[in-house]
Write an enzyme that holds these catalytic residues in place. Sequence first.
Site, PDB file in Angstrom:
ATOM      1  N   THR A 135       0.841  -1.191   0.000  1.00  0.00           N
ATOM      2  CA  THR A 135       0.000   0.000   0.000  1.00  0.00           C
ATOM      3  C   THR A 135       0.879   1.246   0.000  1.00  0.00           C
ATOM      4  O   THR A 135       2.036   1.224   0.410  1.00  0.00           O
ATOM      5  CB  THR A 135      -0.938   0.025   1.219  1.00  0.00           C
ATOM      6  OG1 THR A 135      -0.178   0.215   2.424  1.00  0.00           O
ATOM      7  CG2 THR A 135      -1.734  -1.273   1.330  1.00  0.00           C
ATOM      8  N   GLY A 136       0.308   2.335  -0.491  1.00  0.00           N
ATOM      9  CA  GLY A 136       1.083   3.569  -0.579  1.00  0.00           C
ATOM     10  C   GLY A 136       2.294   3.405  -1.481  1.00  0.00           C
ATOM     11  O   GLY A 136       3.390   3.875  -1.166  1.00  0.00           O
ATOM     12  N   SER A 176       5.018   6.065  -4.834  1.00  0.00           N
ATOM     13  CA  SER A 176       6.314   6.730  -4.847  1.00  0.00           C
ATOM     14  C   SER A 176       7.085   6.331  -3.600  1.00  0.00           C
ATOM     15  O   SER A 176       6.588   5.596  -2.745  1.00  0.00           O
ATOM     16  CB  SER A 176       6.147   8.263  -4.893  1.00  0.00           C
ATOM     17  OG  SER A 176       5.509   8.731  -3.712  1.00  0.00           O
ATOM     18  N   GLY A 191       7.345   2.863  -0.669  1.00  0.00           N
ATOM     19  CA  GLY A 191       6.417   1.858  -1.181  1.00  0.00           C
ATOM     20  C   GLY A 191       6.749   1.430  -2.587  1.00  0.00           C
ATOM     21  O   GLY A 191       6.725   0.234  -2.908  1.00  0.00           O
ATOM     22  N   TYR A 234       1.666  12.491  14.148  1.00  0.00           N
ATOM     23  CA  TYR A 234       2.318  11.532  13.258  1.00  0.00           C
ATOM     24  C   TYR A 234       3.114  10.509  14.061  1.00  0.00           C
ATOM     25  O   TYR A 234       2.996   9.299  13.839  1.00  0.00           O
ATOM     26  CB  TYR A 234       3.237  12.277  12.288  1.00  0.00           C
ATOM     27  CG  TYR A 234       4.123  11.374  11.462  1.00  0.00           C
ATOM     28  CD1 TYR A 234       3.609  10.686  10.367  1.00  0.00           C
ATOM     29  CD2 TYR A 234       5.477  11.218  11.773  1.00  0.00           C
ATOM     30  CE1 TYR A 234       4.422   9.858   9.603  1.00  0.00           C
ATOM     31  CE2 TYR A 234       6.292  10.393  11.011  1.00  0.00           C
ATOM     32  CZ  TYR A 234       5.757   9.707   9.933  1.00  0.00           C
ATOM     33  OH  TYR A 234       6.562   8.892   9.184  1.00  0.00           O
TER      34      TYR A 234
END
Length: 250
Positions: free
Chosen positions: A12-13, A16, A19, A150
């Site tokens: 996933t992700g 760029s 990932g 985060y």
Amino acid sequence: MGQLDNRTALVTGASSGIGLAIARRFAAEGASVHLTGRRKAELDAAVAQVGPRGHAVQGDTSDLGDLDRLFTEITHRSGRLDILVANAGVGDYGPLGAITEEEFERTVSINFKGTVFTVQKALPLLKDGASVILLSSSSALRATPGLSVYAATKAAIRSLARTWAAELADRGIRVNALTPGPVETPGLNGLLAAFPPGDRPTAAHPAPPTPLGRIGRPDEIASAALYLAGDNSTFTTGAELFVDGGATQL
């Protein structure tokens, strides 16, 4: 012979950065790789880099409907998953006192909620003995002003790896956390641009940036992911693998 011949992976992700580097490395080692991302143009470009073993499924991992569509497509195409890399994540700059509800919900929804439901919805497809890799961050261990939300989501991911490793041990499914330090990616560059110049995190721009004297490359994180995905780590679960140039260790 590749290390991942005849295996099916989801990253996933993967449009760029880390990932994409992981997806490229897995495909080069023989895996069929499903890539997800929110932006179609970037995802299509990523699949072109991965080559014929790459398969794009556009979607947002924080959207449960998108996840259902993703796993329906994987079911029809492959019928199983041998490797799952939950990499999708975002980071917003927000010092205490300036955190907005919108930024909070975006970060928590993608980083934490997205990880939880990506793995949960993958369970019926994960083969016994599969490898699940959760991307954490060295920010979870280092106090960087402006990154509290985060960092908290990445600390939560480390906790998920431990608990899920215990819950899935009876199926032989290994769950590990992969924890990069500062890595040269579009995501890092975008995050740094949001900081006031005098407040940019020392994790990325001190002198030197890490004990090794530089920041990392996405392909270096991909090499660590390959270790956790393949047969060289069959006795490793519930662990956290740091790939941070020594930033959290020295």
